[in-house]
Scaffold this motif. Structure first.
Motif, short mmCIF file in Angstrom:
data_model
loop_
_atom_site.label_atom_id
_atom_site.label_comp_id
_atom_site.label_asym_id
_atom_site.label_seq_id
_atom_site.Cartn_x
_atom_site.Cartn_y
_atom_site.Cartn_z
N GLU A 1 0.81 -1.26 0.03
CA GLU A 1 -0.06 0.15 -0.14
C GLU A 1 0.86 1.28 0.10
N ASN A 2 2.05 1.18 -0.78
CA ASN A 2 2.84 2.30 -0.62
C ASN A 2 3.43 2.99 0.88
N GLY A 3 3.50 1.79 1.90
CA GLY A 3 4.27 2.00 2.95
C GLY A 3 5.17 1.07 3.11
N ILE A 4 5.59 1.32 4.40
CA ILE A 4 7.01 0.51 4.94
C ILE A 4 6.71 -0.49 6.18
N VAL A 5 6.73 -1.62 5.81
CA VAL A 5 6.68 -2.81 6.88
C VAL A 5 7.76 -2.37 8.04
N ASP A 6 9.04 -2.30 7.52
CA ASP A 6 10.07 -2.05 8.34
C ASP A 6 11.16 -1.51 7.68
N ASP A 7 12.38 -0.91 8.26
CA ASP A 7 13.65 -0.85 7.83
C ASP A 7 14.60 -1.52 8.45
N ASP B 1 3.79 2.13 8.25
CA ASP B 1 2.89 1.45 7.01
C ASP B 1 2.36 2.41 6.30
N THR B 2 2.38 3.54 6.68
CA THR B 2 1.61 4.56 5.91
C THR B 2 2.43 5.65 5.18
N THR B 3 3.71 5.55 5.24
CA THR B 3 4.58 6.41 4.75
C THR B 3 5.44 5.65 3.51
N SER B 4 5.54 6.46 2.35
CA SER B 4 6.44 5.71 1.45
C SER B 4 7.74 6.07 1.32
N PRO B 5 8.68 5.03 1.15
CA PRO B 5 10.35 5.52 0.90
C PRO B 5 10.57 6.63 0.21
N ILE B 6 9.87 6.88 -0.99
CA ILE B 6 9.99 7.98 -1.78
C ILE B 6 9.66 9.32 -0.94
N GLU B 7 8.50 9.36 -0.52
CA GLU B 7 8.37 10.71 0.32
C GLU B 7 9.41 10.84 1.39
N ALA B 8 9.69 9.69 2.08
CA ALA B 8 10.52 9.66 3.25
C ALA B 8 11.99 9.99 2.98
#
Length: 361
Positions: free
Chosen positions: A90-96, A246-253
């Motif tokens: 969903e364009n988010g991040i599970v974890d880094d 989970d709601t932030t994409s790596p691109i916008e981050a």
């Protein structure tokens, strides 16, 4: 709450122990500012043994890692470490996470403590296709982060390896503090240099004692999680649960540099489109122009008082002696030098968007 292997030692040292990510963790000893400056000027030791470690091996180990992570792990040589993330659908991040290439067809994935179960289930769901050998070593291993400009000199007597010859984001496996087969990794979360030491729970007490003996002449001190947070924020490093989730994409981050579209991975197509069309919002860094302390959750407002975003991380910088923070704002307002305001209680404090890192060393 679980206890890490050195729990009783931290209690004897007078640490303030708090529940964190399912573990009782030392948050501070003598105080955040003093501990922060110890790491910036000398050498400090964090016990971050709550972190998770997964061993991925077998002939399809790399294929699985390539599918579930955003960075290109095929570039790794033995002895390399790589920062990456698990994108969700969903364009988010599970974890880094950090990926270590231990040997051919064998990798160690180091994940955040709060996400161990979630990450394990996520990787396992994809492994039905790849059938790599997965082992959760999180309960068996301890992790000490020895950080600061005097780390190398202080720790060299503890190893026959040339510690200075280990470049940033590389690691060696060898003897350390009288223990064999220790992972000595030139990684960290502070921006002040040093190493992260992976050893078994049964070995960590010996390692801890020898590290403090070797560092005594260099002003070594134990450092808690609170100072770890202020140190990473001065560098602008993202913290999962604050700046990415989970709601932030790596691109916008701002993590496009770990998102490689030269391979197929989970949600790659959607993220590639987002990169091409540019995200609607971006994670920015800011400094307060007046006295005040920004905190997570505070509103970011424009000159007319309209809410345009929120603070994801914020603190009073011990090195800069000013309020600093990060947060998401509309892309059109994300340029360095842009004036914004942070709503600190009833006052909108002016702030300026700046380039990272805050702390230049």
């Amino acid at each position: 709450m679980k206890n890490i292997a050195l729990h009783s030692i931290h209690e004897k040292l007078g640490a303030k122990i708090v529940p964190f990510a399912g573990y009782n963790m030392p948050v501070q000893y003598e105080g955040v500012t003093a501990e922060h400056l110890t790491v910036r000027e000398a050498v400090g030791v964090f016990d971050v043994s709550h972190m998770g470690e997964f061993l991925v091996s077998g002939e399809n180990a790399l294929a699985l890692i390539q599918k579930v992570t955003s960075n290109d792990a095929s570039k790794l040589e033995i002895g390399d470490a790589q920062y990456s993330c698990f994108p969700n659908k969903e364009n988010g991040i599970v974890d880094d996470l950090i990926i270590y290439k231990i040997k051919e067809n064998e990798y160690l994935l180091v994940v955040n403590a709060s996400n161990i179960e979630k990450d394990w289930n996520w990787i396992s769901s994809f492994n039905e296709e790849f059938k790599a050998d997965l082992k959760d070593l999180s309960e068996e291993y301890s992790l000490l982060a020895i950080q600061g400009p005097k780390t190398m000199e202080a720790m060299q007597p503890l190893s026959s390896l040339d510690l200075e010859a280990i470049p940033f984001y590389k690691f060696k496996i060898g003897d350390f503090a009288g223990v064999e087969n220790i992972i000595i990794s030139a990684t960290g979360y502070t921006g002040s240099g040093g190493f992260e030491i992976y050893c078994k729970n049964s070995e960590v007490e010996q390692v801890w004692k020898k590290v403090f003996e070797a560092g005594a002449a260099y002003g070594i001190k134990p450092i808690g999680l609170a100072a770890r947070d202020t140190l990473r924020l001065e560098m602008g490093y993202c913290l999962y649960g604050n700046d990415i989730d989970d709601t932030t994409s790596p691109i916008e981050a701002g993590l496009g540099w770990i998102t490689k579209f030269t391979k197929d991975f989970v949600n790659a197509e959607a993220l590639a489109k987002e990169k091409e069309h540019k995200p609607e919002r971006k994670l920015v860094a800011f400094e307060l122009d007046e006295r005040g302390i920004p905190r997570q959750g505070y509103d970011i407002v424009d000159g007319n008082g309209n809410v345009i975003g929120n603070v994801t991380s914020g603190t009073m910088s011990p090195c800069l002696q000013k309020g600093i923070g990060m947060g998401y704002v509309p892309r059109i307002m994300s340029k360095s030098g842009t004036q914004i305001h942070i709503q600190v209680r009833k006052k909108a404090i002016p702030a300026t968007i700046v380039k990272l890192p805050f702390y230049k060393g």
